[in-house]
Write a protein that holds these residues in place. Structure first.
Motif, PDB file in Angstrom:
ATOM      1  N   PRO A 163       0.926  -1.135   0.051  1.00 56.29           N
ATOM      2  CA  PRO A 163       0.101  -0.110   0.044  1.00 56.29           C
ATOM      3  C   PRO A 163       0.719   1.142   0.022  1.00 56.29           C
ATOM      4  CG  PRO A 163      -0.196  -0.987   2.050  1.00 56.29           C
ATOM      5  CD  PRO A 163       0.510  -1.882   1.079  1.00 56.29           C
ATOM      6  N   ILE A 164       0.310   2.360  -0.553  1.00 58.47           N
ATOM      7  CA  ILE A 164       1.018   3.460  -0.681  1.00 58.47           C
ATOM      8  C   ILE A 164       1.550   4.130   0.588  1.00 58.47           C
ATOM      9  CG2 ILE A 164      -0.779   5.017  -0.912  1.00 58.47           C
ATOM     10  CD1 ILE A 164       0.449   6.567  -2.882  1.00 58.47           C
ATOM     11  N   MET A 165       0.733   4.073   1.708  1.00 58.39           N
ATOM     12  CA  MET A 165       1.012   4.477   2.892  1.00 58.39           C
ATOM     13  C   MET A 165       2.432   3.959   3.698  1.00 58.39           C
ATOM     14  SD  MET A 165      -0.763   6.963   3.083  1.00 58.39           S
ATOM     15  CE  MET A 165      -0.297   7.723   4.372  1.00 58.39           C
ATOM     16  N   ASP A 166       2.591   2.693   3.081  1.00 57.02           N
ATOM     17  CA  ASP A 166       3.734   1.861   3.563  1.00 57.02           C
ATOM     18  C   ASP A 166       4.873   2.403   2.821  1.00 57.02           C
ATOM     19  OD1 ASP A 166       2.178   0.580   5.208  1.00 57.02           O
ATOM     20  OD2 ASP A 166       2.201  -1.528   4.250  1.00 57.02           O
ATOM     21  N   ILE A 167       4.932   3.153   1.910  1.00 59.61           N
ATOM     22  CA  ILE A 167       6.011   3.575   1.291  1.00 59.61           C
ATOM     23  C   ILE A 167       6.374   5.264   1.743  1.00 59.61           C
ATOM     24  CG2 ILE A 167       6.804   4.366  -1.121  1.00 59.61           C
ATOM     25  CD1 ILE A 167       4.995   2.357  -2.261  1.00 59.61           C
ATOM     26  N   LEU A 168       5.068   5.678   1.971  1.00 57.47           N
ATOM     27  CA  LEU A 168       5.470   6.929   2.651  1.00 57.47           C
ATOM     28  C   LEU A 168       6.405   7.113   3.995  1.00 57.47           C
ATOM     29  CD1 LEU A 168       4.855  10.141   2.030  1.00 57.47           C
ATOM     30  CD2 LEU A 168       2.951   9.875   3.696  1.00 57.47           C
ATOM     31  N   PRO A 169       7.350   7.772   3.917  1.00 55.87           N
ATOM     32  CA  PRO A 169       8.299   7.756   5.080  1.00 55.87           C
ATOM     33  C   PRO A 169       7.603   8.445   6.373  1.00 55.87           C
ATOM     34  CG  PRO A 169       9.568   8.428   3.222  1.00 55.87           C
ATOM     35  CD  PRO A 169       8.314   8.427   2.842  1.00 55.87           C
ATOM     36  N   PRO A 170       7.948   8.275   7.522  1.00 53.75           N
ATOM     37  CA  PRO A 170       7.175   8.850   8.746  1.00 53.75           C
ATOM     38  C   PRO A 170       7.483  10.203   8.681  1.00 53.75           C
ATOM     39  CG  PRO A 170       8.009   6.648   9.278  1.00 53.75           C
ATOM     40  CD  PRO A 170       8.325   6.851   8.020  1.00 53.75           C
ATOM     41  N   GLU A 171       8.884  10.626   8.462  1.00 47.95           N
ATOM     42  CA  GLU A 171       9.371  11.979   8.577  1.00 47.95           C
ATOM     43  C   GLU A 171       8.492  12.732   7.492  1.00 47.95           C
ATOM     44  OE1 GLU A 171      12.469   9.877   6.289  1.00 47.95           O
ATOM     45  OE2 GLU A 171      11.061   9.538   8.046  1.00 47.95           O
ATOM     46  N   VAL A 172       8.150  12.482   6.306  1.00 50.00           N
ATOM     47  CA  VAL A 172       7.428  13.219   5.637  1.00 50.00           C
ATOM     48  C   VAL A 172       6.099  13.488   5.831  1.00 50.00           C
ATOM     49  CG1 VAL A 172       6.679  13.216   3.043  1.00 50.00           C
ATOM     50  CG2 VAL A 172       8.801  12.303   3.396  1.00 50.00           C
ATOM     51  N   TYR A 173       5.436  12.437   6.691  1.00 50.61           N
ATOM     52  CA  TYR A 173       4.179  12.486   7.273  1.00 50.61           C
ATOM     53  C   TYR A 173       4.092  13.694   8.212  1.00 50.61           C
ATOM     54  CZ  TYR A 173      -0.120  11.540  10.051  1.00 50.61           C
ATOM     55  OH  TYR A 173      -1.263  11.848  10.758  1.00 50.61           O
ATOM     56  N   SER A 174       5.183  13.711   9.105  1.00 50.17           N
ATOM     57  CA  SER A 174       5.448  14.615  10.172  1.00 50.17           C
ATOM     58  C   SER A 174       5.395  16.013   9.449  1.00 50.17           C
ATOM     59  CB  SER A 174       6.596  14.270  10.978  1.00 50.17           C
ATOM     60  OG  SER A 174       6.417  13.068  11.744  1.00 50.17           O
ATOM     61  N   GLN A 175       6.192  16.065   8.479  1.00 55.34           N
ATOM     62  CA  GLN A 175       6.498  17.488   7.795  1.00 55.34           C
ATOM     63  C   GLN A 175       4.842  17.737   7.301  1.00 55.34           C
ATOM     64  OE1 GLN A 175       8.996  19.470   7.535  1.00 55.34           O
ATOM     65  NE2 GLN A 175      10.078  18.232   8.917  1.00 55.34           N
ATOM     66  N   ILE A 176       4.208  17.056   6.918  1.00 55.77           N
ATOM     67  CA  ILE A 176       2.732  17.299   6.132  1.00 55.77           C
ATOM     68  C   ILE A 176       1.827  17.810   7.368  1.00 55.77           C
ATOM     69  CG2 ILE A 176       0.558  16.362   5.244  1.00 55.77           C
ATOM     70  CD1 ILE A 176       2.221  14.472   3.811  1.00 55.77           C
ATOM     71  N   VAL A 177       1.833  17.163   8.473  1.00 57.14           N
ATOM     72  CA  VAL A 177       1.100  17.645   9.808  1.00 57.14           C
ATOM     73  C   VAL A 177       1.676  19.239  10.160  1.00 57.14           C
ATOM     74  CG1 VAL A 177       0.642  17.158  12.148  1.00 57.14           C
ATOM     75  CG2 VAL A 177       0.760  15.428  10.383  1.00 57.14           C
ATOM     76  N   GLN A 178       3.108  19.395  10.149  1.00 58.86           N
ATOM     77  CA  GLN A 178       3.614  20.537  10.652  1.00 58.86           C
ATOM     78  C   GLN A 178       3.257  21.726   9.667  1.00 58.86           C
ATOM     79  OE1 GLN A 178       5.143  21.305  13.393  1.00 58.86           O
ATOM     80  NE2 GLN A 178       5.253  19.109  14.170  1.00 58.86           N
ATOM     81  N   VAL A 179       3.127  21.443   8.220  1.00 58.56           N
ATOM     82  CA  VAL A 179       2.820  22.527   7.463  1.00 58.56           C
ATOM     83  C   VAL A 179       1.229  22.879   7.434  1.00 58.56           C
ATOM     84  CG1 VAL A 179       2.467  22.949   4.876  1.00 58.56           C
ATOM     85  CG2 VAL A 179       4.661  21.823   5.729  1.00 58.56           C
ATOM     86  N   LEU A 180       0.524  21.822   7.650  1.00 61.26           N
ATOM     87  CA  LEU A 180      -0.917  22.058   7.630  1.00 61.26           C
ATOM     88  C   LEU A 180      -1.571  22.775   9.246  1.00 61.26           C
ATOM     89  CD1 LEU A 180      -2.372  18.844   5.873  1.00 61.26           C
ATOM     90  CD2 LEU A 180      -1.879  21.285   4.987  1.00 61.26           C
ATOM     91  N   ARG A 181      -0.657  22.436  10.152  1.00 61.88           N
ATOM     92  CA  ARG A 181      -1.190  23.089  11.457  1.00 61.88           C
ATOM     93  C   ARG A 181      -0.917  24.417  11.233  1.00 61.88           C
ATOM     94  NH1 ARG A 181       2.230  19.969  15.706  1.00 61.88           N
ATOM     95  NH2 ARG A 181       0.151  18.660  15.304  1.00 61.88           N
ATOM     96  N   PRO A 182      -1.818  25.275  11.862  1.00 59.33           N
ATOM     97  CA  PRO A 182      -1.940  26.678  11.856  1.00 59.33           C
ATOM     98  C   PRO A 182      -0.860  27.179  12.962  1.00 59.33           C
ATOM     99  CG  PRO A 182      -3.751  25.913  13.375  1.00 59.33           C
ATOM    100  CD  PRO A 182      -3.055  24.612  12.481  1.00 59.33           C
ATOM    101  N   ILE A 183      -0.223  28.187  12.463  1.00 66.82           N
ATOM    102  CA  ILE A 183       0.827  28.868  13.064  1.00 66.82           C
ATOM    103  C   ILE A 183       0.611  30.611  13.349  1.00 66.82           C
ATOM    104  CG2 ILE A 183       3.183  29.541  12.793  1.00 66.82           C
ATOM    105  CD1 ILE A 183       3.618  27.259  10.613  1.00 66.82           C
ATOM    106  N   GLY A 184       0.742  30.701  14.603  1.00 64.57           N
ATOM    107  CA  GLY A 184       0.422  32.083  15.292  1.00 64.57           C
ATOM    108  C   GLY A 184      -1.062  32.370  15.494  1.00 64.57           C
ATOM    109  N   LYS A 185      -1.871  31.328  15.379  1.00 70.79           N
ATOM    110  CA  LYS A 185      -3.250  31.596  15.606  1.00 70.79           C
ATOM    111  C   LYS A 185      -3.849  30.239  16.453  1.00 70.79           C
ATOM    112  CE  LYS A 185      -4.979  30.635  11.068  1.00 70.79           C
ATOM    113  NZ  LYS A 185      -5.704  31.170  10.088  1.00 70.79           N
ATOM    114  N   ARG A 186      -4.809  30.602  17.108  1.00 72.12           N
ATOM    115  CA  ARG A 186      -5.535  29.470  18.005  1.00 72.12           C
ATOM    116  C   ARG A 186      -6.278  28.349  16.977  1.00 72.12           C
ATOM    117  NH1 ARG A 186      -8.710  30.453  23.428  1.00 72.12           N
ATOM    118  NH2 ARG A 186      -6.731  30.582  24.100  1.00 72.12           N
ATOM    119  N   ASN A 187      -6.134  27.374  17.075  1.00 81.07           N
ATOM    120  CA  ASN A 187      -6.971  26.463  16.481  1.00 81.07           C
ATOM    121  C   ASN A 187      -8.498  26.469  17.162  1.00 81.07           C
ATOM    122  OD1 ASN A 187      -7.164  24.143  14.327  1.00 81.07           O
ATOM    123  ND2 ASN A 187      -7.657  23.043  16.197  1.00 81.07           N
TER     124      ASN A 187
END
Length: 585
Positions: A133-157
């Motif tokens: 499956p494709i999710m087994d190919i995606l490295p965990p560090e790439v997933y972590s970067q995806i979460v960091q990019v999508l997480r709001p910065i400088g304002k409350r969620n």
């Protein structure tokens, strides 16, 4: 002679068309034969238009001329640039082994499960033995970067919106499996009501092994939905204290923000025997108001407690509004805000300073009138050699003057005070100020940045005498109506000879003409005394008001107030992007 019948004539005509191979059409229907027999118009039309010339045609026909087609070259450069960024068109497959359907053989067709009347999107190919499956190919560090990019910065969620890590875990079973395997994506833990406590406990379990940021914000919940002494509230706080105690060893930052001060003290007491080797910042904040309903176990007078067992080698910043103190040995920034007169005395302040030998930035703010603090007339009682920035803001007069007279900071470079004439008259009348010799560098000889908050524009000459070494003066929301008095005071002889920057923070369109006139007076007087005309900094509204003066445009430099033009610590600290502007970055 007998007439020839029509049938014989028709037969004759048909025989003629057969012999001469002409079209036989006795009924006269439209067949388009005349158009097919007509001459072709293509050559005539092609010869009608002149030949179109282009650089590419000429270069192709006469390569020896070495002509350059700029449009084609620009297109080729754009294609090469996109390929370098990985945005180019995929290479055309020459056989099946190079096709994308072979490289990514995941069947994404929507299948219907008739038994449960639902749809599913499988993440596997038909040949599951040959491909993963494709999710087994995606490295965990790439997933972590995806979460960091999508997480709001400088304002409350927003609390009505699911966090991004929860949304990604619900995309599919593959995403969920990858989300649970990545502990760093659950590092921000927010708890603001009993309903969010189970989610916080799940976050702590999923982030096992990773450093976390714990935010406990109960202000809105306690303000609107809770009584401090209710049985349900006590059970919630006890369960929350247990979670805080278990998660503290992995916390990089801790925020406790409550409406009831007793709640903050109860949660702080859970940290008394807890070690926090990773902690970098702690903030414990409670409401300023005096509560009528008290918890049964805290009806007695609040006493000082020490939190975190042993040392906290990484702790650099602490914001404290309750008498719960972490180890201060490595602390560089300390906020003592909403100080209560019940526990804050001069001896307690001296003890705090003695335990923080590396303190560089100190901010003080009182909740009431500080009585248990002597006035030191002869000299400073406490010397802080490491102190670089000092911020004193008290709603009641007294703390500012007492602290300035008590604290000695030979290396202080930035000072922020709430300046009114009634507050500082006792400072100007004090022997420490009156006995200052002529030409002295003042109480803080290395002071460069001076901020006067809510300044009433009086006694500017006395401020210049008390702090003569400053190069940057910031007036934060002063009383602009008295700006003419400020300009007249600064017209005296050689006031602030090193001042090169004057920062103005005022309300929009507040006595703009008076402010402009005062700045013109300052520029004129300093120019006559051969002193540098300060650079005026402000927002767009201030610059618009000052820019209306041709004289200021000619003799003074003006610019917008930004981090690049004004590098004062407290001003930059208030603008620094944090987790959601309450906590740490």
């Amino acid at each position: 002679m007998a007439a020839v019948s029509s049938s014989r004539v028709t037969a004759l005509l048909k025989l003629r068309s057969t012999i001469f191979q002409t079209a036989w059409n006795p009924t006269g229907i439209r067949t388009g034969a005349k158009y097919l027999r007509g001459n072709l118009r293509g050559p005539a039309m092609a010869n009608y238009y002149p030949m179109q010339l282009s650089i590419s045609k000429i270069a192709g026909k006469y390569p020896e001329l070495e002509l350059c087609d700029e449009d084609e070259q620009e297109r080729l450069d754009d294609v090469a640039s996109r390929k370098k960024r990985g945005k180019g068109a995929p290479k055309k497959a020459k056989d099946k082994s190079q096709s994308r359907s072979f490289l990514f053989p995941y069947n994404r067709r929507i299948k219907t499960d008739s038994a449960h009347n639902r749809f599913s999107i499988p993440l596997y190919s038909d040949d599951t033995a040959a491909h993963s499956p494709i999710m087994d190919i995606l490295p965990p560090e790439v997933y972590s970067q995806i979460v960091q990019v999508l997480r709001p910065i400088g304002k409350r969620n927003p609390r009505n919106v699911l966090p991004i890590e929860v949304i990604l875990s619900h995309v599919s079973s593959g995403w969920r499996r990858l989300a649970f395997s990545d502990s760093t994506s659950w590092e921000v833990i927010e708890i603001y009501s009993p309903k969010t406590l189970p989610r916080g406990e799940a976050y702590v379990a999923r982030s096992a092994g990773a450093a976390i940021h714990l935010r406990i914000d109960l202000y809105d919940y306690e303000c609107h939905n809770s009584r401090a002494g209710s049985r349900r509230h006590k059970a919630f706080i006890a369960r929350l204290a247990t979670l805080l105690q278990s998660a503290a060893p992995r916390c990089k930052s801790i925020l406790i923000f409550t409406y009831h001060e007793q709640t903050a003290m109860h949660l702080s007491s859970a940290l008394e025997t807890t070690e926090a080797p990773l902690l970098q910042s702690v903030r414990i904040e409670a409401n300023d108001s005096v509560e009528e309903t008290l918890m049964a176990e805290t009806e007695a007078e609040i006493s000082l407690i020490s939190i975190f067992k042993g040392t906290t080698p990484a702790l650099r910043s602490a914001w404290l509004e309750t008498p719960a103190f972490p180890p201060l040995q490595q602390l560089s920034t300390l906020y003592l805000h909403s100080i209560s007169t019940d526990w804050f005395t001069f001896s307690e302040f001296a003890r705090i300073i003695a335990e923080a030998p590396n303190l560089e930035n100190l901010s003080l703010s009182s909740r009431g009138y500080i009585q248990e603090w002597p006035q030191h007339h002869d000299a400073s009682a406490i010397t802080i050699p490491s102190l670089r920035s000092l911020n004193i803001s008290d709603g009641y007069p007294g703390l500012t003057v007492k602290a300035l007279l008590s604290i000695g900071a030979p290396n202080l470079t930035s000072l922020v005070v709430r300046a009114t004439s009634s507050t500082f008259l006792r400072f100007f009348d004090n022997p420490q100020f009156q006995n200052q010799p002529e030409g002295s560098l003042g109480k803080f000889p290395k002071l460069e940045y001076l901020t006067l908050e809510f300044y009433d524009m009086h006694n500017a000459n006395l401020f210049a005498k008390a702090f003569p070494t400053i190069s940057h003066l910031r007036l934060s929301y002063p009383l602009v109506f008295s700006s003419n008095r400020f300009g007249a005071d600064l017209s005296g002889a050689f006031l602030w000879p090193k001042m090169g920057t004057l920062v103005l923070e005022v309300d929009k369109d507040t006595h703009g003409a008076r402010l402009r006139e005062a700045c013109c007076t300052i520029a004129t007087s300093r120019k006559l005394q051969n002193l540098p005309v300060p650079k005026f900094l402000g927002d767009k509204d201030v610059l618009r008001v000052l820019g209306a003066s041709d004289y200021l445009n000619e003799v003074a430099e003006m610019g917008e107030l930004t981090d690049e033009t004004y590098a004062e610590f407290w001003w930059s600290e208030n603008r620094r992007i944090t987790l959601d502007r309450i906590g740490v970055s």
